[in-house]
Motif scaffolding. Sequence first.
Motif, mmCIF file in Angstrom:
data_model
loop_
_atom_site.group_PDB
_atom_site.id
_atom_site.type_symbol
_atom_site.label_atom_id
_atom_site.label_comp_id
_atom_site.label_asym_id
_atom_site.label_seq_id
_atom_site.Cartn_x
_atom_site.Cartn_y
_atom_site.Cartn_z
ATOM 1 N N GLY A 83 -5.989 -11.344 35.200
ATOM 2 C CA GLY A 83 -5.711 -12.686 35.465
ATOM 3 C C GLY A 83 -6.911 -13.559 35.821
ATOM 4 N N GLY A 132 3.026 -11.718 35.578
ATOM 5 C CA GLY A 132 1.679 -11.092 36.167
ATOM 6 C C GLY A 132 1.058 -10.377 35.096
ATOM 7 N N THR A 133 0.131 -9.973 35.672
ATOM 8 C CA THR A 133 -1.203 -8.945 34.824
ATOM 9 C C THR A 133 -0.579 -7.697 34.436
ATOM 10 O OG1 THR A 133 -2.014 -7.967 36.811
ATOM 11 C CG2 THR A 133 -3.162 -10.164 36.246
#
Length: 57
Positions: free
Chosen positions: A11, A22-23
């Motif tokens: 990120g 998200g990552t």
Amino acid sequence: MQQAVNCLVKGQGCGSYTLRGGTSPDLRGLMTWSINWDRYYGWEFMNSHEPFLNGLP
């Protein structure tokens, strides 16, 4: 390329881009369009990026 992977995995360095899901800390691979060409050019792609990928947490 490594900046893009850092964005996806950690990120970091995403600029104005926001990751939707998200990552992806388990991401561990890259693919060149042709492994045969990488071999022909002395594994340039692999040698350039393998240490970076191996250094990911």
